[in-house]
Write an enzyme that holds these catalytic residues in place. Structure first.
Site, PDB file in Angstrom:
ATOM      1  N   ASP A  65       0.834  -1.201   0.000  1.00 40.95           N
ATOM      2  CA  ASP A  65       0.000   0.000   0.000  1.00 40.95           C
ATOM      3  C   ASP A  65       0.873   1.256   0.000  1.00 40.95           C
ATOM      4  OD1 ASP A  65      -1.985  -1.781   0.137  1.00 40.95           O
ATOM      5  OD2 ASP A  65      -2.846  -1.093   2.057  1.00 40.95           O
ATOM      6  N   ASP A 102       0.789   4.289  -2.568  1.00 37.68           N
ATOM      7  CA  ASP A 102       0.496   5.673  -2.165  1.00 37.68           C
ATOM      8  C   ASP A 102       1.564   6.640  -2.674  1.00 37.68           C
ATOM      9  OD1 ASP A 102      -1.772   4.891  -0.963  1.00 37.68           O
ATOM     10  OD2 ASP A 102      -0.996   4.920   1.091  1.00 37.68           O
ATOM     11  N   SER A 142     -37.318   0.482 -15.098  1.00 38.65           N
ATOM     12  CA  SER A 142     -37.419  -0.296 -13.874  1.00 38.65           C
ATOM     13  C   SER A 142     -37.785  -1.737 -14.243  1.00 38.65           C
ATOM     14  CB  SER A 142     -38.498   0.340 -13.032  1.00 38.65           C
ATOM     15  OG  SER A 142     -38.233   0.118 -11.700  1.00 38.65           O
ATOM     16  N   LEU A 143     -38.111  -2.544 -13.241  1.00 34.27           N
ATOM     17  CA  LEU A 143     -38.462  -3.936 -13.530  1.00 34.27           C
ATOM     18  C   LEU A 143     -39.870  -4.233 -13.051  1.00 34.27           C
ATOM     19  CD1 LEU A 143     -35.191  -5.685 -12.335  1.00 34.27           C
ATOM     20  CD2 LEU A 143     -36.019  -5.594 -14.677  1.00 34.27           C
ATOM     21  N   GLU A 145     -29.984 -13.306 -12.208  1.00 32.56           N
ATOM     22  CA  GLU A 145     -28.953 -12.560 -11.479  1.00 32.56           C
ATOM     23  C   GLU A 145     -29.484 -12.173 -10.111  1.00 32.56           C
ATOM     24  OE1 GLU A 145     -28.229  -9.179 -13.929  1.00 32.56           O
ATOM     25  OE2 GLU A 145     -27.477 -10.385 -15.584  1.00 32.56           O
ATOM     26  N   LYS A 152     -30.571  -9.509  -7.453  1.00 30.13           N
ATOM     27  CA  LYS A 152     -31.050  -8.135  -7.534  1.00 30.13           C
ATOM     28  C   LYS A 152     -30.355  -7.371  -6.410  1.00 30.13           C
ATOM     29  CE  LYS A 152     -35.259  -5.444  -8.100  1.00 30.13           C
ATOM     30  NZ  LYS A 152     -34.822  -4.346  -7.269  1.00 30.13           N
ATOM     31  N   ASP A 198     -29.227  -4.713  -3.873  1.00 26.82           N
ATOM     32  CA  ASP A 198     -29.967  -3.639  -3.225  1.00 26.82           C
ATOM     33  C   ASP A 198     -29.025  -2.454  -3.054  1.00 26.82           C
ATOM     34  OD1 ASP A 198     -31.999  -2.312  -2.100  1.00 26.82           O
ATOM     35  OD2 ASP A 198     -32.045  -3.443  -0.224  1.00 26.82           O
ATOM     36  N   ARG A 250     -29.842   7.012 -11.929  1.00 30.16           N
ATOM     37  CA  ARG A 250     -31.037   6.642 -12.674  1.00 30.16           C
ATOM     38  C   ARG A 250     -32.036   7.794 -12.758  1.00 30.16           C
ATOM     39  NH1 ARG A 250     -35.706   3.724 -13.762  1.00 30.16           N
ATOM     40  NH2 ARG A 250     -37.089   4.375 -12.119  1.00 30.16           N
ATOM     41  N   GLU A 283     -25.136  -1.550 -10.533  1.00 31.31           N
ATOM     42  CA  GLU A 283     -25.570  -1.167  -9.201  1.00 31.31           C
ATOM     43  C   GLU A 283     -24.356  -0.888  -8.321  1.00 31.31           C
ATOM     44  OE1 GLU A 283     -28.823  -1.227  -9.313  1.00 31.31           O
ATOM     45  OE2 GLU A 283     -29.537  -1.161  -7.244  1.00 31.31           O
ATOM     46  N   TYR A 301     -24.552  -4.983 -15.118  1.00 35.10           N
ATOM     47  CA  TYR A 301     -25.397  -6.070 -15.614  1.00 35.10           C
ATOM     48  C   TYR A 301     -26.026  -5.797 -16.970  1.00 35.10           C
ATOM     49  CZ  TYR A 301     -28.642  -3.019 -13.111  1.00 35.10           C
ATOM     50  OH  TYR A 301     -29.328  -1.938 -12.646  1.00 35.10           O
ATOM     51  N   LYS A 334     -33.915 -12.845 -16.586  1.00 32.73           N
ATOM     52  CA  LYS A 334     -33.828 -12.103 -17.852  1.00 32.73           C
ATOM     53  C   LYS A 334     -33.786 -13.049 -19.045  1.00 32.73           C
ATOM     54  CE  LYS A 334     -31.068  -8.485 -15.695  1.00 32.73           C
ATOM     55  NZ  LYS A 334     -29.801  -7.753 -15.660  1.00 32.73           N
ATOM     56  N   LYS A 389     -39.119 -10.764  -6.081  1.00 30.74           N
ATOM     57  CA  LYS A 389     -38.800 -10.128  -4.803  1.00 30.74           C
ATOM     58  C   LYS A 389     -39.018 -11.139  -3.689  1.00 30.74           C
ATOM     59  CE  LYS A 389     -39.111  -5.785  -4.460  1.00 30.74           C
ATOM     60  NZ  LYS A 389     -38.159  -4.700  -4.222  1.00 30.74           N
ATOM     61  N   CYS A 423     -79.800  -4.722  -0.035  1.00 31.22           N
ATOM     62  CA  CYS A 423     -78.879  -3.906  -0.821  1.00 31.22           C
ATOM     63  C   CYS A 423     -78.746  -2.511  -0.193  1.00 31.22           C
ATOM     64  CB  CYS A 423     -79.388  -3.773  -2.255  1.00 31.22           C
ATOM     65  SG  CYS A 423     -78.389  -2.639  -3.247  1.00 31.22           S
ATOM     66  N   CYS A 467     -80.461   0.073  -2.858  1.00 36.09           N
ATOM     67  CA  CYS A 467     -81.892   0.106  -3.204  1.00 36.09           C
ATOM     68  C   CYS A 467     -82.762  -0.718  -2.250  1.00 36.09           C
ATOM     69  CB  CYS A 467     -82.092  -0.378  -4.636  1.00 36.09           C
ATOM     70  SG  CYS A 467     -81.706  -2.135  -4.832  1.00 36.09           S
ATOM     71  N   CYS A 489     -77.272  -8.068  -5.938  1.00 39.05           N
ATOM     72  CA  CYS A 489     -78.528  -7.348  -5.820  1.00 39.05           C
ATOM     73  C   CYS A 489     -79.274  -7.613  -7.118  1.00 39.05           C
ATOM     74  CB  CYS A 489     -78.270  -5.848  -5.638  1.00 39.05           C
ATOM     75  SG  CYS A 489     -79.752  -4.858  -5.986  1.00 39.05           S
ATOM     76  N   CYS A 524     -81.675  -0.212  -9.274  1.00 37.19           N
ATOM     77  CA  CYS A 524     -80.709   0.016  -8.185  1.00 37.19           C
ATOM     78  C   CYS A 524     -79.766   1.158  -8.588  1.00 37.19           C
ATOM     79  CB  CYS A 524     -79.920  -1.265  -7.924  1.00 37.19           C
ATOM     80  SG  CYS A 524     -78.626  -1.058  -6.703  1.00 37.19           S
TER      81      CYS A 524
HETATM   82  S1  IVH Z   1     -31.938  -5.165 -14.763  1.00 38.07           S
HETATM   83  C1  IVH Z   1     -33.875  -2.740 -18.089  1.00 38.07           C
HETATM   84  N1  IVH Z   1     -30.416  -6.466 -13.061  1.00 38.07           N
HETATM   85  O1  IVH Z   1     -33.341  -3.100  -9.686  1.00 38.07           O
HETATM   86  C2  IVH Z   1     -33.108  -3.553 -17.104  1.00 38.07           C
HETATM   87  N2  IVH Z   1     -31.565  -4.538 -12.284  1.00 38.07           N
HETATM   88  O2  IVH Z   1     -36.315  -2.665  -9.742  1.00 38.07           O
HETATM   89  C3  IVH Z   1     -33.386  -3.113 -15.732  1.00 38.07           C
HETATM   90  N3  IVH Z   1     -31.131  -3.969  -9.957  1.00 38.07           N
HETATM   91  O3  IVH Z   1     -33.455   0.037 -11.186  1.00 38.07           O
HETATM   92  C4  IVH Z   1     -32.563  -3.531 -14.663  1.00 38.07           C
HETATM   93  N4  IVH Z   1     -29.724  -5.630  -9.540  1.00 38.07           N
HETATM   94  O4  IVH Z   1     -31.272  -0.602 -10.131  1.00 38.07           O
HETATM   95  C5  IVH Z   1     -31.244  -5.427 -13.239  1.00 38.07           C
HETATM   96  N5  IVH Z   1     -29.033  -7.700 -11.687  1.00 38.07           N
HETATM   97  C6  IVH Z   1     -29.838  -6.662 -11.859  1.00 38.07           C
HETATM   98  C7  IVH Z   1     -30.131  -5.744 -10.827  1.00 38.07           C
HETATM   99  C8  IVH Z   1     -31.014  -4.694 -11.083  1.00 38.07           C
HETATM  100  C9  IVH Z   1     -30.339  -4.556  -9.052  1.00 38.07           C
HETATM  101  C10 IVH Z   1     -31.967  -2.769  -9.716  1.00 38.07           C
HETATM  102  C11 IVH Z   1     -31.835  -1.691 -10.744  1.00 38.07           C
HETATM  103  C12 IVH Z   1     -33.240  -1.338 -11.152  1.00 38.07           C
HETATM  104  C13 IVH Z   1     -34.063  -1.982 -10.115  1.00 38.07           C
HETATM  105  C14 IVH Z   1     -35.396  -2.377 -10.701  1.00 38.07           C
END
Ligand code: IVH
Length: 690
Positions: free
Chosen positions: A35, A39, A84-85, A114, A116, A118, A137, A171, A219, A305, A329, A422, A425, A438, A444
């Site tokens: 390191d 540096d 979004s999804l 994949e 998701k 957070d 986004r 992400e 992704y 996907k 989810k 009802c 009426c 009814c 009515c």
């Molecule tokens: S695909 C058009 N893949 O989830 C393709 N999204 O609820 C859209 N997210 O806004 C996204 N991991 O920020 C995709 N492996 C993943 C993800 C992912 C997290 C988030 C992403 C998106 C949100 C949708």
């Protein structure tokens, strides 16, 4: 060599060296030097760059440490769709979705699953392989420019291994360990790693962002030009990996049969990629749900996907999400609240629906104060009483439902009972199957109101300005007692009443009159005969039953054969249609509407091909606003009538964009893809040329 040239040479060498070490350290986690050595090199580079600012490279490794200068986050229009999804909360709904897609696409499909992540969604824009912009986004079309901060994130390459023009989506996240450790030092602790990541990416000083060990998994990629011909998502991920990005190795591939899934997974060159047939998918989802808590970072679900990019283009997008991906989810949004009352609603068909009024509560991202209770059996099953504390959930992101009673009320209220009469009426209610009705459909008030509101509604006769309030206003004055009355009301006579100006009366009158031009198919749907929505009516007309007269003749002679022969019509549907059409009241309504000039017949769609199919083979997207085409759907109809396909967004497969005034991100995308852009004027000229 003078000082300038010397510095130039040293900066270039140092940068190359540092870049290699950063990659070894941050991406491969295999550092070659200490390191301290690292540096020293960075310090030397920063020193040189401060003395010769013009020599600072756009992808200088020094940017990893950020700056103490404040920066703002200007708004930037995304040049790729950042959608979004769609969500699902059950494995059954995932399998159903896969089955539906299988029926639509001719190709055999495979799916990539994949995690998701957070975290915070970020889009990285590269030009000739250089990171030029990192944008949050935002609302999907406009985000904030956080480039300086993103450059401090070490897993984001500043320069790619190939000089591509590419937008990459991923992400930004923090591991749970890093979060715990950092949060201890925070004055005001963050609730979760995502919030801390989101806060860090928006620090005014990038040197502060640099101190947070943010990471980014990517992704998705949008590559302009056709330099890289990936055919499927797996190849895109491999490319991203080769370009120097971090791709989450915890992924899985599923296909109709295990062999094909395995073939796809092998392309990834990542050890231990799970693969299998669709049966295995359910198992995988279950196992991930269990493993979730032992992962080093937080995930809130999985993303399934479609792997084949050609199929993705074909499926396209809705305004909100791609049709080729679905988020599973782990937890359906759930909340607890108290039932303050139970009301019953009388629908337009007379069906009685009990509705729980609850103390307003947030479920997922919406506020809920009314929850449907479906029917009497459902309430009995829950043993629900007023005052009970209940858990309500939104599964599949639909209407919230009461899941269970969590705590009984203290007043010892007993299970709620369906009323005998009802509420609208006062006719005695009756039960048919699982539901209560009814039977007084003629008089009515609630049923009449429901019927009229449905008739004038947007997806039916579409009478502009004729909303539920107008219906209720007219019913209170006894001016409407059934659907046909809306064509006989003297709207002018109402001018002067509260909320009823001259303008309103005039436009209402015009709109009502105009609705008489609606085709028979629309009138038929608007009558609201159960099970006879647009789809069924289209089938009817396609089968050559194109007038009410034909239908009435069949009903009067009790001849069900021609209807039963229609593919998609079962015995039950036909029996039900016949019993409705035998009803005196409906027949009177139809007769009156016919006399008033509504369309009760139309030409068969079979010979509706008079318009030349000049747009066949083309895919059009329509955006912005127009002078002639209001609403915009009128333009879509023109395109479809000429054999063109229409989509909600611009993809590589879009051949034409009809752009009205105020066109925004779609126009930008079209420019990026080289799509033919057509103005309203040109469009009208194209139609007239025929
Ligand atoms: S695909 C058009 N893949 O989830 C393709 N999204 O609820 C859209 N997210 O806004 C996204 N991991 O920020 C995709 N492996 C993943 C993800 C992912 C997290 C988030 C992403 C998106 C949100 C949708």
């Amino acid at each position: 060599m003078d000082g300038f040239d010397q510095a130039k040479k040293e900066i270039s060498e140092l940068s190359n060296e540092l870049r290699r070490h950063q990659y070894r350290y941050y991406v491969e986690a295999k550092p070659e030097i200490s390191d301290l050595q690292y540096d020293r090199m960075i310090d030397r580079l920063i020193d040189l760059e401060s003395r010769f600012p013009e020599l600072k490279l756009p992808d200088s490794p020094s940017q990893r440490v950020g700056s103490d200068l404040g920066s703002s986050f200007p708004e930037v229009v995304h040049s790729v769709p950042v959608l979004s999804l769609d969500k699902a909360y059950t494995t059954e709904s995932i399998l159903q979705w896969i089955e539906r897609l299988g029926k639509r696409g001719e190709q055999r499909l495979s799916f990539v699953v994949e995690e998701k992540m957070d975290g915070v969604s970020l889009v990285l824009y590269y030009e000739h392989g250089l990171l030029v912009r990192a944008v949050t986004r935002g609302n999907g079309s406009v985000g904030n420019d956080v480039t300086a901060n993103a450059k401090t994130i070490t897993s984001i390459p500043l320069r790619l291994t190939q000089p591509l023009d590419i937008a990459v989506r991923g992400e930004v996240f923090l591991t749970k360990d890093d979060f715990e450790r950092l949060n201890l030092t925070m004055e005001v602790p963050y609730a979760n790693p995502r919030n801390l990541a989101a806060g860090s990416i928006r620090r005014i000083k990038s040197s502060e962002t640099a101190r947070i060990p943010l990471r980014m998994y990517v992704y998705d990629a949008y590559i302009s030009g056709n330099g890289e011909n990936a055919e499927n998502h797996v190849e895109v991920l491999k490319l991203l990996d080769n370009l120097g990005f971090l791709v989450n190795p915890r992924l899985a591939v599923f296909a109709e049969n295990a062999l094909r899934a395995q073939e796809m997974a092998n392309k990834l060159h990542i050890p231990d990629v799970v693969s299998g047939d669709f049966g295995k998918l359910v198992e995988y989802i279950g196992s991930m749900d269990e493993r979730r808590s032992s992962l080093p970072y937080e995930i809130d679900g999985l993303v399934v996907k479609v792997n084949e990019l050609g199929v993705r283009d074909f499926l396209g997008y809705t305004g909100h999400h791609p049709r080729w991906a679905l988020a599973y989810k782990f937890d359906a949004p759930e909340a607890q609240t108290v039932v303050t009352d139970i009301d019953v609603q009388v629908g337009r068909t007379g069906r009685i629906t009990p509705v729980a009024r609850v103390v307003k509560v947030r479920v997922g991202n919406s506020m809920v104060s009314n929850v449907t209770l479906h029917n009497e059996d459902y309430i009995n099953m829950l043993e629900l009483a007023i005052g009970d504390t209940v858990a309500i959930a939104k599964r599949g992101d639909v209407i919230p439902a009461v899941e269970r009673v969590v705590e009984k009320n203290e007043d010892e209220n007993s299970t709620w009972l369906m009323p005998e009469y009802c509420p609208s009426c006062h006719t005695r209610l009756c039960r048919v199957g699982a539901h209560t009705f009814c039977p007084n459909s003629a008089d009515c008030p609630d049923q009449i109101m429901g019927r009229v509101i449905f008739f004038v509604g947007r997806n039916q006769m579409d009478i502009e300005g004729f909303g539920p309030e107008t219906v209720s206003f007219l019913m209170q004055r006894n001016m409407i007692n059934d659907i046909p009355d809306i064509y006989t009301v003297d709207y002018q006579s109402l001018v002067g009443e509260v909320g009823f100006g001259e303008k309103k009366a005039y436009s209402l009158m015009k709109a009502v009159e105009k609705s008489k031009d609606q085709p028979f198919s629309t009138v038929m749907v608007s009558l609201g005969i159960p099970d006879f929505g647009k789809k069924a009516v289209d089938l009817l007309i396609a089968a050559g039953i194109t007038s009410m007269e034909q239908l009435e003749t069949l009903v009067d002679s009790d001849n069900k054969r021609p209807l039963l022969d229609i593919k998609g019509f079962g015995q039950k549907t036909v029996d039900s249609l016949f019993s409705y059409l035998k009803d005196e009241q409906l027949r009177n309504r139809i007769a009156r509407l016919r006399d008033l000039g509504l369309n009760f017949s139309q030409e068969s769609t079979a010979n509706d091909n008079r318009v030349p199919q000049t747009f066949s083979g083309q895919t059009w997207c329509v955006t912005g606003s127009f002078e002639r085409y209001q609403p915009r759907s009128l333009a879509l109809k023109e395109i479809e009538a000429r054999g063109g396909r229409t989509t909600g967004s611009v993809t590589r497969k879009t051949t034409h964009l009809l752009a009205g005034s105020g066109a925004g991100s779609k126009l930008q995308q079209a420019i990026a893809f080289g799509t033919t852009i057509v103005s309203e004027e040109k469009f009208i000229a194209m139609l007239e040329k025929e």
